[in-house]
Design a protein around this motif. Structure first.
Motif, PDB file in Angstrom:
ATOM      1  N   SER A   1      10.093   5.918  -1.593  1.00 59.11           N
ATOM      2  CA  SER A   1      10.853   5.246  -1.016  1.00 59.11           C
ATOM      3  C   SER A   1      11.912   6.017  -1.343  1.00 59.11           C
ATOM      4  O   SER A   1      12.219   5.846  -2.844  1.00 59.11           O
ATOM      5  CB  SER A   1      11.098   3.745  -0.874  1.00 59.11           C
ATOM      6  N   HIS A   2      12.632   6.984  -0.783  1.00 58.30           N
ATOM      7  CA  HIS A   2      13.512   7.657  -1.316  1.00 58.30           C
ATOM      8  C   HIS A   2      14.558   6.452  -1.218  1.00 58.30           C
ATOM      9  O   HIS A   2      14.931   6.116  -0.284  1.00 58.30           O
ATOM     10  CB  HIS A   2      13.939   9.223  -0.126  1.00 58.30           C
ATOM     11  N   GLY A   3      15.978   7.268  -1.624  1.00 61.58           N
ATOM     12  CA  GLY A   3      17.165   7.365  -2.034  1.00 61.58           C
ATOM     13  C   GLY A   3      18.023   7.822  -0.410  1.00 61.58           C
ATOM     14  O   GLY A   3      17.528   8.177   0.489  1.00 61.58           O
ATOM     15  N   GLN A   4      19.070   7.651  -0.938  1.00 64.56           N
ATOM     16  CA  GLN A   4      20.685   8.193  -0.119  1.00 64.56           C
ATOM     17  C   GLN A   4      20.915   9.568  -0.940  1.00 64.56           C
ATOM     18  O   GLN A   4      20.391  10.499  -1.165  1.00 64.56           O
ATOM     19  CB  GLN A   4      21.388   7.815   0.055  1.00 64.56           C
ATOM     20  N   GLY A   5      22.395   9.692  -0.912  1.00 63.05           N
ATOM     21  CA  GLY A   5      22.759  11.106  -1.200  1.00 63.05           C
ATOM     22  C   GLY A   5      23.535  11.962  -0.266  1.00 63.05           C
ATOM     23  O   GLY A   5      23.152  12.025   1.060  1.00 63.05           O
ATOM     24  N   PRO A   6      24.115  12.346  -1.365  1.00 68.50           N
ATOM     25  CA  PRO A   6      25.217  13.699   0.660  1.00 68.50           C
ATOM     26  C   PRO A   6      23.637  14.720  -0.426  1.00 68.50           C
ATOM     27  O   PRO A   6      24.698  15.043   1.536  1.00 68.50           O
ATOM     28  CB  PRO A   6      26.391  13.897  -1.196  1.00 68.50           C
ATOM     29  N   SER A   7      23.405  14.715  -0.042  1.00 68.43           N
ATOM     30  CA  SER A   7      22.276  16.320   0.534  1.00 68.43           C
ATOM     31  C   SER A   7      22.164  15.965   1.542  1.00 68.43           C
ATOM     32  O   SER A   7      21.038  15.197   2.568  1.00 68.43           O
ATOM     33  CB  SER A   7      21.201  16.505  -0.384  1.00 68.43           C
ATOM     34  N   ASN A   8      20.966  16.964   2.357  1.00 69.19           N
ATOM     35  CA  ASN A   8      20.693  16.880   3.969  1.00 69.19           C
ATOM     36  C   ASN A   8      18.700  16.965   4.348  1.00 69.19           C
ATOM     37  O   ASN A   8      18.832  16.076   5.242  1.00 69.19           O
ATOM     38  CB  ASN A   8      20.933  17.990   4.578  1.00 69.19           C
ATOM     39  N   ASN A   9      18.250  17.113   2.941  1.00 70.43           N
ATOM     40  CA  ASN A   9      17.057  17.339   2.957  1.00 70.43           C
ATOM     41  C   ASN A   9      16.627  16.597   1.901  1.00 70.43           C
ATOM     42  O   ASN A   9      14.784  15.980   2.066  1.00 70.43           O
ATOM     43  CB  ASN A   9      16.392  18.272   2.957  1.00 70.43           C
ATOM     44  N   LEU A  10      16.640  16.289   0.396  1.00 70.70           N
ATOM     45  CA  LEU A  10      16.221  14.932  -0.321  1.00 70.70           C
ATOM     46  C   LEU A  10      16.703  14.084  -0.089  1.00 70.70           C
ATOM     47  O   LEU A  10      15.189  13.448  -0.147  1.00 70.70           O
ATOM     48  CB  LEU A  10      17.487  15.118  -1.856  1.00 70.70           C
ATOM     49  N   SER A  11      16.708  13.228   1.159  1.00 71.47           N
ATOM     50  CA  SER A  11      16.446  11.386   1.485  1.00 71.47           C
ATOM     51  C   SER A  11      15.465  12.238   2.501  1.00 71.47           C
ATOM     52  O   SER A  11      15.855  11.704   3.603  1.00 71.47           O
ATOM     53  CB  SER A  11      17.563  10.861   1.672  1.00 71.47           C
ATOM     54  N   SER A  12      14.179  12.001   2.768  1.00 66.49           N
ATOM     55  CA  SER A  12      13.545  12.496   3.220  1.00 66.49           C
ATOM     56  C   SER A  12      11.902  12.813   2.464  1.00 66.49           C
ATOM     57  O   SER A  12      12.127  12.762   1.592  1.00 66.49           O
ATOM     58  CB  SER A  12      13.817  13.365   4.139  1.00 66.49           C
ATOM     59  N   LEU A  13      10.792  13.130   3.519  1.00 64.64           N
ATOM     60  CA  LEU A  13       9.654  13.096   3.253  1.00 64.64           C
ATOM     61  C   LEU A  13      10.193  15.025   2.489  1.00 64.64           C
ATOM     62  O   LEU A  13       8.710  15.014   1.362  1.00 64.64           O
ATOM     63  CB  LEU A  13       8.407  13.541   4.368  1.00 64.64           C
ATOM     64  N   ASN A  14      10.623  15.370   2.191  1.00 59.83           N
ATOM     65  CA  ASN A  14      11.076  17.131   2.169  1.00 59.83           C
ATOM     66  C   ASN A  14      11.638  16.510   0.008  1.00 59.83           C
ATOM     67  O   ASN A  14      11.299  17.310  -0.559  1.00 59.83           O
ATOM     68  CB  ASN A  14      11.690  17.867   2.562  1.00 59.83           C
ATOM     69  N   GLY A  15      11.924  15.569  -0.340  1.00 60.54           N
ATOM     70  CA  GLY A  15      12.625  15.726  -1.601  1.00 60.54           C
ATOM     71  C   GLY A  15      11.145  14.770  -2.634  1.00 60.54           C
ATOM     72  O   GLY A  15      10.506  14.583  -2.575  1.00 60.54           O
ATOM     73  N   TYR A  16      11.818  14.328  -3.440  1.00 63.46           N
ATOM     74  CA  TYR A  16      11.924  14.583  -5.204  1.00 63.46           C
ATOM     75  C   TYR A  16      10.797  14.897  -4.983  1.00 63.46           C
ATOM     76  O   TYR A  16       9.536  14.240  -6.691  1.00 63.46           O
ATOM     77  CB  TYR A  16      11.370  12.556  -4.293  1.00 63.46           C
ATOM     78  N   ALA A  17      10.326  15.716  -4.857  1.00 58.74           N
ATOM     79  CA  ALA A  17       9.093  16.964  -5.811  1.00 58.74           C
ATOM     80  C   ALA A  17       8.769  17.353  -6.888  1.00 58.74           C
ATOM     81  O   ALA A  17       7.598  16.627  -7.504  1.00 58.74           O
ATOM     82  CB  ALA A  17       9.482  18.583  -5.808  1.00 58.74           C
ATOM     83  N   PRO A  18      10.096  16.717  -8.111  1.00 60.78           N
ATOM     84  CA  PRO A  18       9.556  16.431  -9.502  1.00 60.78           C
ATOM     85  C   PRO A  18       8.917  15.922 -10.163  1.00 60.78           C
ATOM     86  O   PRO A  18       8.086  15.091 -10.712  1.00 60.78           O
ATOM     87  CB  PRO A  18      10.563  16.655 -10.420  1.00 60.78           C
ATOM     88  N   LEU A  19       9.349  14.412  -9.294  1.00 60.50           N
ATOM     89  CA  LEU A  19       8.561  13.072  -9.072  1.00 60.50           C
ATOM     90  C   LEU A  19       6.796  12.990  -8.869  1.00 60.50           C
ATOM     91  O   LEU A  19       5.804  12.799  -9.443  1.00 60.50           O
ATOM     92  CB  LEU A  19       9.178  12.034  -8.456  1.00 60.50           C
ATOM     93  N   VAL A  20       7.086  13.657  -7.566  1.00 59.70           N
ATOM     94  CA  VAL A  20       5.778  13.637  -7.019  1.00 59.70           C
ATOM     95  C   VAL A  20       5.142  14.455  -7.014  1.00 59.70           C
ATOM     96  O   VAL A  20       3.664  14.362  -7.599  1.00 59.70           O
ATOM     97  CB  VAL A  20       6.549  14.065  -4.943  1.00 59.70           C
ATOM     98  N   GLN A  21       4.944  15.674  -7.633  1.00 59.23           N
ATOM     99  CA  GLN A  21       4.116  16.315  -8.285  1.00 59.23           C
ATOM    100  C   GLN A  21       3.019  15.842  -9.320  1.00 59.23           C
ATOM    101  O   GLN A  21       2.127  15.934  -9.674  1.00 59.23           O
ATOM    102  CB  GLN A  21       4.946  17.587  -8.428  1.00 59.23           C
ATOM    103  N   HIS A  22       4.371  15.830 -10.216  1.00 62.57           N
ATOM    104  CA  HIS A  22       4.137  15.051 -11.670  1.00 62.57           C
ATOM    105  C   HIS A  22       3.416  13.449 -11.682  1.00 62.57           C
ATOM    106  O   HIS A  22       2.023  13.892 -11.311  1.00 62.57           O
ATOM    107  CB  HIS A  22       5.416  15.184 -12.484  1.00 62.57           C
ATOM    108  N   LEU A  23       2.795  12.652 -10.377  1.00 66.45           N
ATOM    109  CA  LEU A  23       2.567  11.885  -9.943  1.00 66.45           C
ATOM    110  C   LEU A  23       1.237  12.005  -9.795  1.00 66.45           C
ATOM    111  O   LEU A  23      -0.034  11.377  -9.570  1.00 66.45           O
ATOM    112  CB  LEU A  23       3.030  10.712  -9.553  1.00 66.45           C
ATOM    113  N   ALA A  24       1.268  13.210  -8.554  1.00 65.56           N
ATOM    114  CA  ALA A  24      -0.098  13.175  -7.635  1.00 65.56           C
ATOM    115  C   ALA A  24      -1.092  14.367  -8.910  1.00 65.56           C
ATOM    116  O   ALA A  24      -1.896  14.037  -9.287  1.00 65.56           O
ATOM    117  CB  ALA A  24       0.798  14.189  -6.773  1.00 65.56           C
ATOM    118  N   ALA A  25      -0.411  14.907  -9.743  1.00 62.00           N
ATOM    119  CA  ALA A  25      -1.094  15.840 -10.926  1.00 62.00           C
ATOM    120  C   ALA A  25      -2.086  14.707 -12.016  1.00 62.00           C
ATOM    121  O   ALA A  25      -2.731  15.673 -12.157  1.00 62.00           O
ATOM    122  CB  ALA A  25      -0.175  16.578 -11.301  1.00 62.00           C
ATOM    123  N   ARG A  26      -1.036  13.760 -11.326  1.00 66.97           N
ATOM    124  CA  ARG A  26      -1.788  12.591 -12.576  1.00 66.97           C
ATOM    125  C   ARG A  26      -2.851  11.365 -12.214  1.00 66.97           C
ATOM    126  O   ARG A  26      -2.398  10.499 -12.660  1.00 66.97           O
ATOM    127  CB  ARG A  26      -0.947  12.303 -13.293  1.00 66.97           C
TER     128      ARG A  26
END
Length: 321
Positions: free
Chosen positions: A52-77
């Motif tokens: 579940s994403h957070g909010q914040g001022p960016s236009n796209n991180l608060s969506s399915l397009n965000g959190y790549a550093p966390l997602v990539q790590h967890l998926a790789a493991r």
């Protein structure tokens, strides 16, 4: 970092596949439910992780397009990670179907319902992504949320609140989700809230962690005062640990601010404490904790704790109850 094994093979540099946007059935939702699926290219009996994403001022991180550093790590493991775009996403700002919605602007209940919708539609999801078909263990489900996403995760794990519009107690726990991680999540309400939060986010006033019985990891930065939300400073983010019943574990990250080093996006401008090593450590400890909860006998969490304790310069400290 100790490599994690999936079916006997190292996943330190595992190939990850990611598919988006996928549209899932969501009757009654004012906007279609879009998700991203990210998974290791190999392996079976993979646990499912809802992010579940957070909010914040960016236009796209608060969506399915965000959190790549966390997602990539967890998926790789070894996790199959599913990310919805919640109705509170900046990508949906101004959408005519959301005008005058009673849960604006953060759509606190709809966020939790998105995760239930995903679990209800797992067969649809696997049919749409042949790369994961037959590889997901539907009995092993965790939720991870950052910031407002941490609030969403807490509700799914059993926390309750009173609907500010009706006064009714809201319980949206999903028993299929057996564990989770709350990253920089909101704490208690009442006098702990700032005037801004009390005025704009009244659903936070009555958060009750006493019913959050599922095992969970709470991650909080010790330099995350969040004055727009609380008058208590950084310790407020530890409330989900302190006020919820055992079993719980708290990771306090030294020097970390709200983005915990930058978990919401690579080189994100909104990260005020950019620190790739911190992101890697938070992601590793989060994944290790969840693997221990979902996979009996998995050694990763024990190894991660021992590495933290033996480090000459630990990124934080762990306590459990």
């Amino acid at each position: 970092m100790t490599p994690i094994s999936i079916n006997g093979s190292s996943t330190r540099s595992a190939v990850v596949v990611s598919v988006s946007p996928l549209v899932l059935p969501a009757p009654g939702r004012p906007v279609e439910l879009q998700v991203r699926v990210t998974a290791p290219a190999t392996g079976n009996h993979l646990p499912l992780l809802l992010l579940s994403h957070g909010q914040g001022p960016s236009n796209n991180l608060s969506s399915l397009n965000g959190y790549a550093p966390l997602v990539q790590h967890l998926a790789a493991r070894g996790f199959v990670v599913v990310q919805p775009t919640h109705l509170s996403s900046a990508t949906l700002k101004g959408h005519p179907s959301l005008k005058n919605h009673p849960e604006m602007p953060l759509f606190w209940r709809e966020r939790a319902l998105d995760m239930t919708r995903i679990l209800d539609a797992l067969a649809v999801l696997e049919a749409a992504v042949p790369a994961i078909a037959g590889r997901v263990d539907h009995r092993k489900v965790a939720v991870v949320g950052h910031s407002m996403g941490g609030h969403t995760a807490s509700l799914l794990l059993g926390a309750r609140l009173n609907d500010p519009n009706t006064g009714d107690t809201v319980d949206v726990r999903d028993a299929r989700i057996t564990t989770g991680a709350l990253l920089a999540a909101p704490g208690r309400g009442g006098e702990a809230l700032s005037a801004t939060a009390t005025r704009h986010y009244p659903f936070l006033l009555t958060t009750d962690f006493s019913t959050m019985t599922a095992p969970a990891l709470v991650v909080a930065g010790d330099n995350d005062p969040s004055p727009h939300l609380t008058v208590l400073g950084s310790p407020w983010h530890t409330d989900p640990y302190r006020l919820a019943p055992a079993p719980k574990t708290l990771l306090t990250v030294h020097g970390a601010e709200h983005m915990l080093g930058g978990i919401s996006g690579f080189d994100a401008a909104e990260t005020s404490d950019e620190n790739p090593a911190r992101v890697e450590a938070v992601a590793h400890l989060t994944g290790a904790y969840l693997r221990a909860q979902l996979i009996p006998g998995d050694p990763t969490w024990r190894e991660a704790q021992n590495a933290l304790l033996s480090s000459a310069n630990p990124i934080g400290k762990l306590v459990s109850k």
